[in-house]
Motif scaffolding. Structure first.
Motif, PDB file in Angstrom:
ATOM      1  N   SER A 171       0.808  -1.175  -0.085  1.00  0.00           N
ATOM      2  CA  SER A 171       0.254  -0.089  -0.096  1.00  0.00           C
ATOM      3  C   SER A 171       0.744   1.236   0.047  1.00  0.00           C
ATOM      4  O   SER A 171       0.523   2.491  -0.650  1.00  0.00           O
ATOM      5  CB  SER A 171      -1.031   0.046   1.220  1.00  0.00           C
ATOM      6  OG  SER A 171      -1.323  -1.248   1.554  1.00  0.00           O
TER       7      SER A 171
ATOM      8  N   SER B 212       1.482   6.148  -7.110  1.00  0.00           N
ATOM      9  CA  SER B 212       0.602   6.882  -7.729  1.00  0.00           C
ATOM     10  C   SER B 212       0.720   8.523  -7.570  1.00  0.00           C
ATOM     11  O   SER B 212       0.417   9.366  -8.409  1.00  0.00           O
ATOM     12  CB  SER B 212      -0.982   6.454  -7.190  1.00  0.00           C
ATOM     13  OG  SER B 212      -0.729   6.536  -5.862  1.00  0.00           O
ATOM     14  N   GLY B 213       1.273   8.671  -6.247  1.00  0.00           N
ATOM     15  CA  GLY B 213       1.337  10.182  -5.935  1.00  0.00           C
ATOM     16  C   GLY B 213       2.362  10.902  -6.610  1.00  0.00           C
ATOM     17  O   GLY B 213       2.499  11.744  -7.147  1.00  0.00           O
TER      18      GLY B 213
ATOM     19  N   PHE C 254       1.022   3.962  -2.911  1.00  0.00           N
ATOM     20  CA  PHE C 254       0.778   5.226  -2.584  1.00  0.00           C
ATOM     21  C   PHE C 254       1.757   6.311  -3.194  1.00  0.00           C
ATOM     22  O   PHE C 254       1.655   7.125  -3.897  1.00  0.00           O
ATOM     23  CB  PHE C 254       0.619   5.507  -1.144  1.00  0.00           C
ATOM     24  CG  PHE C 254       0.546   6.835  -0.461  1.00  0.00           C
ATOM     25  CD1 PHE C 254      -0.582   7.617  -0.588  1.00  0.00           C
ATOM     26  CD2 PHE C 254       1.803   7.677   0.148  1.00  0.00           C
ATOM     27  CE1 PHE C 254      -0.368   8.933  -0.144  1.00  0.00           C
ATOM     28  CE2 PHE C 254       1.588   9.049   0.510  1.00  0.00           C
ATOM     29  CZ  PHE C 254       0.374   9.531   0.317  1.00  0.00           C
TER      30      PHE C 254
END
Lengths: 276, 292
Positions: free
Chosen positions: B241, B248-249, B245
Motif C-alpha cells: 500500500s 501513484s502520488g 501510494f
C-alpha cells in the motif's frame, strides 16, 4: 499725509480680514476634528496651512493633522506631521511631547527598535526634564507590543512594584507555554509537547504513530531484518518523530500567540490607562 | 511747484501700491473656497501626492466651471493611485482641448496596459492611429502587447518590420519564444513516472524529488515483494500500500510539477516583456507637471 494714513489703515484692515478668515478656517477644521470627521478635518487643516503664509497655525494644524492620521492608522503620515511639529517647537516640553507622540506611533505600528532608540535618546538628551517613569512606561509598552512580556514587567516595576501593567505582564508571561519545554518533552516522549499545550488528540496520534513505527523498526532488527529496520526507522519512524517535535514547537508558538492576542484585546478594551 | 508735483506723485504711488496690495490680499484670501483658491490648493495637494484630496478640490471647481486641464489632473491622480479603471473613465471626459485630448487618449492606452486588457489597448491604438495619425512608438506597444496575451502573431517578417537594430534582435527572440514556448508536456511527465518512478519529476527539473520518489517506491516495492515471498501477507500488504501510494502520488505529482514549471516559464516571460516596456514607459511620453 491723510491719504497715506487712510491707506495704512485700509492695509491693516485687509490684514485683519485675512487673519479673521484664517481663524475662521481654523475653527472650521477644529469643528470637523471635534466631531471625528478626520478625513475632512485633515483637508481643512491642510487648506489652512497652505494659505497661512505667516505660519501662525503651523504647530496646531500639524498636530491635529498628525492625530487625525493616527486615528486613521496612517502611521507614516502621522509621524511626518508630528516631526514637523517637533521641528517647529521652541520649548523643550513641546519637543518632548512631539517626540513621545512619535514613539507611541512606532509602538503602535510595531517598529519597536525605532521606538526604543527614540526613548533612549530622550532619556539621554533630556535627563532631568523628562520624568524617568514616562520613559519606563513607554518602554514597557514597546516591550508589550514586541510580545516581550517579561521585559515589559521589569520596566513597569521600575515605576511601581504593583503597577497594573506589571501585573498583567506577569500574568501573561506565566500563562505562556515554554517553547523549549514543549519541544524537548516531545523529543523524550512523543506527543508530550502536544499534551503540554493542550492538543490532546494530536498528542495521542503522534504517540500512536511513533509507537507503531518504533515497534516495527525494533522488531525488524530483533528478527534480523536489518534492511527493513533501516528503511522503516530511517524513512517512516524518523519522519513521524521529527514531525512530532516540530509539531509540538508549532503548537507552543500558536498557543502563545493566542495568549498574547487575548492580552492585547484585554488591554485595548479593559485597560483605561494611557495607551499608545 | 516741482516739489509739490513730486510729493503728489509719491503719494499717488504709495496710494496705488497699497490699494493693490490691499486688493490682492482681500481678493485672494477673503474666501478660501473660491475657484482660484481651490485650484491652487488642489495643485498643492496634487504635488504633495495627496491625490484623493486633490481630486475632491478639482471636482469641486469643475462643478461650477469646466476645465480640461483640471480634469486631466483628476484622471492622472487616479492613475497614480493605481485606480486605472477610474483613470480611464476620467480621461474619456477630456474633449475640448485638442492637445490634452491627445494626451488623455495616450494615458488611457497606458491605463489599459496596466489593467492588462490588451485587446482594448490594441483597439484604442487603432482608434488613435485613425484619429491622430500613425505613430511609430505606439505600433511598438501594439506589437509588444501581442506577446502578452493569447493573440495570434503575424508573419515574423511583418512583425519585425516595426523594429530596428538591437531591439529587432530582442523582439525576434521574444517572437520565437511566443511561437514555440519551451513548455514541457504534463502527460509525458506522468507516463515517464509511470514507467520509471521519479523520472517525470526529473523531467520537470525537480531532480531531488525525482531521486527520492525513485528510492522510496523502489524500496517499499522490494519490501512488499520480499514479505509476500516469505508469506508475511499482512506486512506485505502494508508495504504494498505504501509503495502504491508513493507510485501513484509520484505520477500525479510529476504532471502537476510540469504544469507549475510551464506556469513559471510563462510568468517569467511576461515579466521580462513587461519590465522592458515599463523601462521605456510603454513607449508613451509621460506627462510632466511643474512639481514632478
Amino acid at each position: 499725509m491723510k491719504i497715506l494714513l487712510i491707506n495704512i489703515f485700509l492695509f491693516n484692515i485687509s490684514i485683519f480680514i485675512i487673519a479673521q478668515t484664517l481663524d475662521e478656517q481654523k475653527h472650521y477644521a477644529d469643528s470637523l476634528f471635534g466631531i471625528e470627521n478626520y478625513y475632512d478635518a485633515i483637508t481643512e487643516y491642510k487648506r489652512l496651512l497652505y494659505f497661512d503664509k505667516l505660519n501662525n497655525y503651523k504647530y496646531d494644524a500639524n498636530l491635529n493633522i498628525a492625530e487625525a492620521y493616527k486615528v486613521g492608522a496612517k502611521y507614516s503620515d502621522a509621524i511626518k506631521h508630528f516631526t514637523i511639529v517637533r521641528n517647529n517647537c521652541t520649548d523643550e516640553s513641546g519637543i518632548i511631547n512631539a517626540e513621545l507622540k512619535i514613539v507611541r506611533i512606532n509602538i503602535l505600528r510595531r517598529t519597536i527598535p525605532e521606538a526604543l532608540r527614540s526613548l533612549n535618546n530622550l532619556q539621554s538628551n533630556y535627563a532631568g526634564v523628562i520624568e524617568t517613569s514616562v520613559i519606563n512606561y513607554w518602554r514597557g509598552w514597546a516591550y508589550i507590543m514586541a510580545d516581550n512580556w517579561d521585559l515589559a514587567s521589569i520596566e513597569f516595576a521600575k515605576i511601581e512594584y504593583d503597577h497594573p501593567l506589571k501585573i498583567i505582564s506577569d500574568k501573561v508571561e506565566l500563562e505562556k507555554y515554554s517553547i523549549t519545554f514543549a519541544k524537548m518533552s516531545s523529543l523524550i516522549i512523543p506527543g508530550a509537547g502536544q499534551f503540554y499545550t493542550g492538543n490532546y488528540i494530536s498528542g495521542i496520534l503522534s504517540l500512536g504513530w511513533n509507537v507503531l513505527w518504533g515497534y516495527l523498526t525494533i522488531n525488524a532488527f530483533i528478527t534480523e531484518r536489518a534492511v527493513e529496520g533501516i528503511l522503516i526507522g530511517g524513512l517512516l519512524w524518523a519522519r513521524f518523530y521529527r514531525g512530532n517535535f516540530q509539531n509540538a514547537e508549532k503548537f507552543a508558538i500558536d498557543e502563545n500567540k493566542k495568549i498574547s492576542n487575548k492580552a492585547y484585546k484585554y488591554l485595548s478594551k479593559e485597560y483605561f490607562g494611557e495607551k499608545p | 511747484m516741482i516739489a509739490n508735483v513730486l510729493k503728489l506723485t509719491t503719494y499717488l504711488f504709495i496710494l496705488f501700491t497699497l490699494i493693490g496690495i490691499n486688493n490682492l490680499f482681500s481678493q485672494e484670501l477673503d474666501n478660501l473656497f473660491n475657484s482660484s483658491n481651490r485650484t491652487a490648493f488642489g495643485n498643492y495637494l496634487f504635488c504633495e501626492g495627496d491625490y484623493l484630496r486633490a481630486i475632491d478640490e478639482f471636482k469641486s471647481v469643475l462643478s461650477s466651471e469646466w476645465n480640461d486641464s483640471l480634469q486631466f489632473k483628476i484622471a492622472t491622480s487616479y492613475y497614480r493611485m493605481g485606480q486605472f479603471d477610474k483613470s480611464i473613465y476620467e480621461f474619456q471626459k477630456i474633449e475640448a482641448d485638442i492637445y490634452l485630448n491627445k494626451l488623455a487618449k495616450l494615458e488611457s492606452i497606458r491605463s489599459f496596459y496596466q489593467i492588462g486588457d490588451y485587446n482594448i489597448l490594441r483597439d484604442q491604438i487603432n482608434v488613435y492611429f485613425i484619429t491622430m495619425g500613425e505613430s511609430q512608438k505606439l505600433s511598438k506597444l501594439y506589437n509588444y502587447s501581442l506577446l502578452l496575451d493569447s493573440s495570434l502573431l503575424p508573419e515574423k517578417s511583418v512583425y519585425l518590420s516595426h523594429f530596428n537594430g538591437e531591439e529587432r534582435n530582442r523582439i525576434s527572440e521574444y517572437y520565437d519564444w511566443k511561437i514555440k514556448p519551451p513548455y514541457k508536456n504534463p502527460t509525458k511527465a506522468a507516463i515517464m513516472s509511470a514507467l520509471v518512478p521519479g523520472l517525470g519529476k526529473i523531467y520537470a527539473n525537480e531532480v531531488g524529488d525525482g531521486i527520492t520518489a525513485f528510492l522510496l517506491t523502489g524500496l517499499f516495492t522490494y519490501l512488499a515483494v520480499d514479505k509476500f515471498q516469505n508469506n508475511h501477507t499482512a506486512s506485505g500488504w502494508l508495504y504494498a500500500s505504501i509503495a502504491a501510494f508513493f507510485y501513484s502520488g509520484n505520477i500525479y505529482g510529476s504532471a502537476t510539477a510540469v504544469q507549475n514549471y510551464n506556469a513559471g516559464i510563462k510568468f517569467n516571460f511576461n515579466n521580462k516583456v513587461k519590465f522592458y516596456l515599463n523601462e521605456r514607459d510603454q513607449f508613451i511620453p509621460i506627462p510632466k507637471y511643474l512639481c514632478d
